[in-house]
Motif scaffolding. Structure first.
Motif, PDB file in Angstrom:
ATOM      1  N   ALA B 314     -11.898  36.621   5.573  1.00  9.21           N
ATOM      2  CA  ALA B 314     -11.881  36.285   4.151  1.00  9.21           C
ATOM      3  C   ALA B 314     -10.972  37.209   3.365  1.00  9.21           C
ATOM      4  O   ALA B 314     -10.791  37.024   2.169  1.00  9.21           O
ATOM      5  CB  ALA B 314     -13.302  36.394   3.601  1.00  9.21           C
ATOM      6  N   GLY B 315     -10.441  38.212   4.013  1.00 13.03           N
ATOM      7  CA  GLY B 315      -9.570  39.131   3.301  1.00 13.03           C
ATOM      8  C   GLY B 315     -10.319  40.218   2.561  1.00 13.03           C
ATOM      9  O   GLY B 315      -9.807  40.811   1.631  1.00 13.03           O
ATOM     10  N   VAL B 316     -11.526  40.471   3.000  1.00 13.95           N
ATOM     11  CA  VAL B 316     -12.353  41.458   2.305  1.00 13.95           C
ATOM     12  C   VAL B 316     -12.800  42.492   3.318  1.00 13.95           C
ATOM     13  O   VAL B 316     -12.983  42.176   4.472  1.00 13.95           O
ATOM     14  CB  VAL B 316     -13.614  40.772   1.742  1.00 13.95           C
ATOM     15  N   SER B 606     -17.143  29.374 -14.061  1.00 11.06           N
ATOM     16  CA  SER B 606     -18.220  29.289 -13.085  1.00 11.06           C
ATOM     17  C   SER B 606     -18.468  30.680 -12.530  1.00 11.06           C
ATOM     18  O   SER B 606     -17.533  31.426 -12.274  1.00 11.06           O
ATOM     19  CB  SER B 606     -17.796  28.325 -11.982  1.00 11.06           C
ATOM     20  N   THR B 609     -16.923  31.655  -7.046  1.00 12.56           N
ATOM     21  CA  THR B 609     -15.727  30.966  -6.559  1.00 12.56           C
ATOM     22  C   THR B 609     -15.901  30.764  -5.071  1.00 12.56           C
ATOM     23  O   THR B 609     -16.192  31.708  -4.348  1.00 12.56           O
ATOM     24  CB  THR B 609     -14.483  31.836  -6.801  1.00 12.56           C
ATOM     25  N   ARG B 611     -14.385  29.456  -1.408  1.00  9.87           N
ATOM     26  CA  ARG B 611     -13.123  29.176  -0.733  1.00  9.87           C
ATOM     27  C   ARG B 611     -13.366  29.036   0.749  1.00  9.87           C
ATOM     28  O   ARG B 611     -14.341  29.546   1.297  1.00  9.87           O
ATOM     29  CB  ARG B 611     -12.157  30.364  -0.867  1.00  9.87           C
ATOM     30  N   ARG B 626     -17.215  34.156  -3.668  1.00 13.40           N
ATOM     31  CA  ARG B 626     -16.862  35.377  -4.394  1.00 13.40           C
ATOM     32  C   ARG B 626     -17.544  35.311  -5.746  1.00 13.40           C
ATOM     33  O   ARG B 626     -17.520  34.271  -6.399  1.00 13.40           O
ATOM     34  CB  ARG B 626     -15.353  35.393  -4.545  1.00 13.40           C
ATOM     35  N   ASN B 628     -17.878  35.957  -9.615  1.00 13.17           N
ATOM     36  CA  ASN B 628     -17.047  36.278 -10.773  1.00 13.17           C
ATOM     37  C   ASN B 628     -17.780  37.161 -11.761  1.00 13.17           C
ATOM     38  O   ASN B 628     -17.176  37.729 -12.658  1.00 13.17           O
ATOM     39  CB  ASN B 628     -16.619  34.992 -11.480  1.00 13.17           C
ATOM     40  N   GLY B 632     -16.286  41.946  -6.742  1.00 10.90           N
ATOM     41  CA  GLY B 632     -16.433  42.799  -5.569  1.00 10.90           C
ATOM     42  C   GLY B 632     -17.557  42.338  -4.668  1.00 10.90           C
ATOM     43  O   GLY B 632     -17.692  42.831  -3.561  1.00 10.90           O
ATOM     44  N   TYR B 634     -19.125  39.695  -2.257  1.00 12.33           N
ATOM     45  CA  TYR B 634     -18.668  38.598  -1.421  1.00 12.33           C
ATOM     46  C   TYR B 634     -19.779  38.184  -0.481  1.00 12.33           C
ATOM     47  O   TYR B 634     -20.622  39.005  -0.097  1.00 12.33           O
ATOM     48  CB  TYR B 634     -17.464  39.028  -0.565  1.00 12.33           C
TER      49      TYR B 634
END
Lengths: 276, 718
Positions: B314-316, B606, B609, B611, B626, B628, B632, B634
């Protein structure tokens, strides 16, 4: 961060928690190479990622021979196709500074901003509500420009200036020592100097004109807007900006590895004075 | 001159290296831009005793120069043959400290020079002896370099001293083509021609050292060129200045001690030691097998690497080796405390240091004794205070005449904090700054702290005992603030796919007292996993599995006005002046396992998020959510697995700017009553009127008295 050392840089900058997924990394490696060839850049930097609600923007910058010349900015939604962004003009800056909130993720999305304008009709002067449309692309340009001017940094000694004018990458830069790495004065803003001429003559005498030709971070306002930390057991120094949360600068002391990346929502932290 | 005698002894020891180095040095002296093909440089093994005196050093140099000049020039050719693998270093006169790694290269040099060394040796010794002889004859102390040259010139072995006309230094002349290149072989030492004299003068000038530093321009240029020739950078002209600076720096910052550690790197090494301890297994080698069997069984430490892998999709998340270190650190934590379940909660960034947070649950009945002691202390403290207040109150009432009005303000009742293992205190949290450092336990959170944490926004410094300076004043230090933020983040962002958790079958109805709802859940063994696409499409497929925190600061509502037994005893007198509202509305929050679709929006945004992790390969993608509201936070889900993590600064997102709380309105000090009201002073007319009345009264009484006296007087007369 330099596109050439992308993988190592991402590894070192991962302390902030945000990075790239493997598929994005792979596509970046190839696409940035092609960007460098197509646009004839001297160096391509992967600038970072702006998180939007629907999609994220991946931003890259291309540099020419002179490192301090204005950089060209490109954006992409999928790390494969890159589009050039126009340079920031004052009009753009004025328009986009009123837009607040998150980015949508769609470059053609338009923000509506209602402004009261005075309209002269004959002898009467009254205010009318005018709705101004601001495209997200413009806002993107503005935000990237702001972030660059405010918090893009490089260590002292990484660039040097020749008497002929252009600024070059210092190939003999061996990295900052550990004691230097913990001081804010060893880092410079990666932009044309603004405050250099305000220094006293005594201070200027101590400067080395080939290395100290940019503003250092010492006099940033507000004081304390940078957080310096050692990570990985004291083997990596990480600077994070508190003014634009998401900007991470890393440097491994005594090596040539350094770079910065911005992964965030693209909003300035206006509450900083309350939070310190 | 006493230094000279050792030299002839030392000469035989190192003839080959010195000789060739002298030759190269001499070559250098003739022209510094000579484009020689491999320019072998060797360092010289300086006799240690001769290093420490600079005069001895300069003498040695003079020696070397003399020798080099005297040496047959044919050896230059041999020089060139010597491979370019020697360690690149300029020799003459450099203190040995400046020469790293001399020894391995020396051996190679010496090997290469096997044949030539014998011939040279002979010559050297001959010269050495000659020098001794000559030096005793001439008694000029060679102090300055210039003098050295005088000595040298006068030392011309086969000729008498000639101090010929010194040509002015003329660079064009000195470095003209005729001087460069390879001079002819000449067995005999040539006479010092005027040109050569001029060159020597120029060299003497360049060799000058100033009072400030020992480095002469000559040596520096030699260093610089050596460096360039060895490193062969591209486009050397453009990096000339940087190289210049670096070379100078290197001269003054030599690598000194091989024995002592670099003091700058000390903290790094310490940290590395601590982290190394993480990697060693608990027992010794002999018990290795036994332990292996034990460890393979159930361990409360989760599979961090797997979680890290999914979050990486997820890129985290932190880098892989950092995750592994965290895994080891959690293992260490589990070994130290009786832990039932454990989870890596996330990382909270701070200004000076960051926090790694682990969420643990102790085994049943294994509550730390410390916790109870703390509670007792707090209880005793409050009792003492209350008793004290009582005594003061009584004392005051005794002085009926002059009593200090008692303050009418009652502090709002303290809302009791939740018990361990329930509500916001369901889990225990341990923090550490870096894997390898010891874990510190965070105290339980009180509702007051949560309420206050909602009103302030402060960065964490990284030190648990740092004070939190804010308005309204935060009741506690950074450890409490951190705990409060962790509680808020957990309550808002811990989510799981719908169906993973279910309510356990209970006998009681759903309608419990006050509608607090169920507060426990269990894993659903029949959970089949929701396809990734569905997870992303709708927010209803995710649910919160932590309780929402009410605005009171607790998860279950408590009526603050209910008097406990203790309070009733002490508060009899206070009841009468109770001005607070008698009725407080019960606060209700969304029940456990509410889907995300019920979450409130943030200004048309919202709050979540969703994805897919990779659009190019949807078959193997992971669903990523994620937050909002808390940037930070997730969560990922794939198949039957899911996990939450938080990496960030620990603050909520608000689209508007932060507004600090305004100070409270000024309290009323005391009610107005005629007793304390200041009376207005009487006006002049009123005073005069009163005075007139008084005078009349006086006059009236005086008349009466006079009348009485007259009467009495008359009576006595009779």
């Amino acid at each position: 961060m330099d596109a050439e050392s992308l993988l190592l840089s991402l590894e070192l900058a991962s302390g902030s928690g945000q990075g790239l997924s493997p598929d994005r990394r792979a596509s970046l490696l190839t696409s940035l190479l092609l960007v460098k060839r197509d646009y004839r850049y001297d160096r391509v930097l992967f600038w970072g990622r702006i998180l939007g609600l629907v999609a994220d923007y991946y931003i890259a910058q291309g540099l020419s021979e002179d490192q301090l010349a204005p950089r060209k900015t490109l954006y992409s939604l999928n790390c494969t196709e890159w589009s050039l962004l126009p340079p920031a003009t004052e009009e753009m800056v004025a328009q986009s500074s009123v837009v607040k909130g998150r980015f949508m993720g769609d470059p053609s999305y338009e923000y509506e901003h209602i402004e009261l304008q005075k309209v002269n009709e004959g002898e009467k002067v009254f205010e009318e509500e005018v709705v101004i449309q601001i495209k997200e692309e413009t806002r993107l340009v503005y935000v990237i420009d702001q972030i660059d001017k405010a918090v893009a940094i490089i260590p002292r000694g990484a660039l040097f200036k020749t008497p002929f004018g252009p600024t070059h990458v210092n190939r003999t830069f061996e990295g900052l020592s550990l004691s230097e790495a913990k001081k804010l004065s060893s880092y410079f803003h990666f932009r044309e100097p603004v405050e250099l001429k305000n220094k006293t003559l005594l201070e200027k005498a101590d400067l080395d004109p080939s290395l100290d030709f940019m503003d250092s971070l010492e006099h940033d306002v507000p004081k304390g807007s940078w957080s310096i930390q050692m990570e990985r057991g004291n083997a990596l120094v990480v600077l994070r900006s508190l003014l634009w949360p998401g900007l991470t600068f890393y440097h491994a002391p005594r090596t040539r590895n350094y770079g910065y990346i911005y992964v965030g929502t693209g909003e300035k932290n206006m509450d900083l004075p309350f939070m310190l | 001159m006493g230094d000279l005698p050792p030299y002839p002894e030392s000469l035989p020891q190192q003839p080959p290296s010195r000789r060739s180095s002298q030759a190269s040095e001499r070559r250098r002296s003739w022209g510094q831009a000579q484009p020689l093909a491999a320019d072998p440089e060797e360092e010289r093994q300086m006799p240690p005793d001769a290093q420490h005196s600079t005069s001895g050093w300069s003498q040695r140099r003079s020696l070397s120069q003399q020798e080099s000049f005297l040496m047959p020039r044919a050896f230059q050719a041999e020089e060139v043959q010597l491979g370019g693998t020697e360690y690149p270093f300029m020799n003459s006169g450099f203190p040995s400290e400046f020469q790293p790694q001399p020894y391995p290269d020396e051996s190679r040099i010496q090997a290469a020079q096997g044949t030539t060394s014998l011939i040279l040796q002979g010559l050297q010794q001959g010269q050495g002896g000659l020098f001794q002889h000559l030096d005793s004859a001439f008694q000029e102390p060679p102090v300055s370099p210039l003098n050295q040259f005088n000595l040298y010139q006068s030392d011309q072995i086969y000729e008498s001293a000639q101090h010929g006309p010194y040509r002015r230094d003329d660079p064009a002349l000195q470095f003209s083509g005729s001087e460069l290149g390879f001079p002819q072989y000449n067995a005999e030492v040539p006479e010092p021609e005027p040109l050569e004299l001029a060159v020597q003068n120029a060299k003497a000038y360049l060799l000058q050292t100033s009072i400030n530093c020992d480095l002469s321009l000559y040596e520096h240029l030699v260093n610089l060129l050596t460096k360039i020739l060895n490193q062969r950078p591209e486009d050397p002209l453009s990096v000339l200045e940087s190289l210049n600076r670096t070379t100078q720096w290197e001269w003054f910052h030599p690598k000194l001690d091989m024995l002592r550690d670099d003091p700058e790197m000390q903290p790094t090494y310490e940290m590395a030691e601590k982290q190394k301890a993480l990697f060693t297994r608990g027992g010794g080698g002999a018990e290795g097998e036994q332990e292996m069997e034990e460890e393979v069984g159930e361990t409360p430490v989760p599979n961090i690497m797997e979680t890290a892998f999914y979050f990486e999709q997820a890129g985290v998340g932190l880098s892989v080796d950092e995750s592994f270190r965290i895994f080891l650190a959690l293992k260490q934590l589990v070994e130290q405390h009786p832990i039932h379940t454990c989870r890596f909660w996330g990382k909270i960034l701070g200004i000076n240091r960051s926090y790694l947070v682990a969420e643990v649950e102790f085994r049943e009945g294994e509550e730390e004794v410390e916790e109870e002691e703390e509670v007792d202390e707090v209880m005793e403290g409050t009792e003492v205070l209350e008793a004290h207040g009582e005594e003061e109150g009584e004392g005051d009432e005794e002085k009926a005449l002059d009593f200090i009005p008692k303050p009418m303000w009652n502090p709002p009742p303290v809302i009791p904090k939740e018990e361990s293992r329930s509500g916001a205190n369901k889990y225990l949290y341990f923090v550490c700054n870096e894997p390898g450092l010891p874990w510190t336990r965070l105290p339980h959170v009180t509702p007051a702290q949560i309420v206050n944490a909602r009103k302030i926004k402060k960065f964490f410094t990284g030190y648990l005992d740092a004070p939190v300076v804010s308005y309204p004043p935060f009741p506690g230090n950074e450890a409490n603030y951190l705990r409060a933020q962790i509680a808020r983040i957990s309550a808002a962002t811990q989510i799981s796919p719908l169906g993973f958790y279910q309510f356990s079958e209970e006998e009681g109805d759903e309608e419990e007292e006050g509608g607090a709802g169920r507060d426990s859940y269990e894993e659903n063994p029949d959970f089949e996993g929701i396809p990734v696409l569905e997870l992303i499409d709708s927010m209803a497929n995710w649910v919160h599995h932590t309780q929402h925190i009410l605005s009171q600061g607790r998860c279950t509502w408590v009526n603050p006005l209910q008097k406990t037994e203790e309070e009733e005893d002490l508060g009899e007198e206070e009841e009468k002046v109770d001005e607070g509202p008698e009725e407080v509305e019960q606060e209700v929050g969304p029940p456990l396992l509410t889907p995300l679709s019920e979450d409130a929006e943030i200004m048309h945004l919202s709050p979540w998020t969703m994805r897919m992790s990779c659009s190019l390969c949807p078959q193997y993608s992971v669903a990523v959510v994620r937050s909002n509201l808390w940037p930070g936070a997730y969560a990922y889900a794939s198949g039957k697995k899911f996990e939450n993590i938080y990496i960030g600064w620990g603050h909520k997102y608000s689209p508007e700017n932060f507004n600090p709380a305004l100070p409270a309105p000024i309290q009323q000090e005391y009610p107005s009553s005629p007793a304390i009201m200041e009376r207005s002073d009487p006006t002049v007319e009123e005073e005069q009127a009163v005075k007139a009345v008084q005078e009349e009264v006086l006059a009236a009484t005086e008349e009466e008295e006079e009348d009485k006296e007259e009467e009495e007087g008359e009576e006595t007369d009779d």
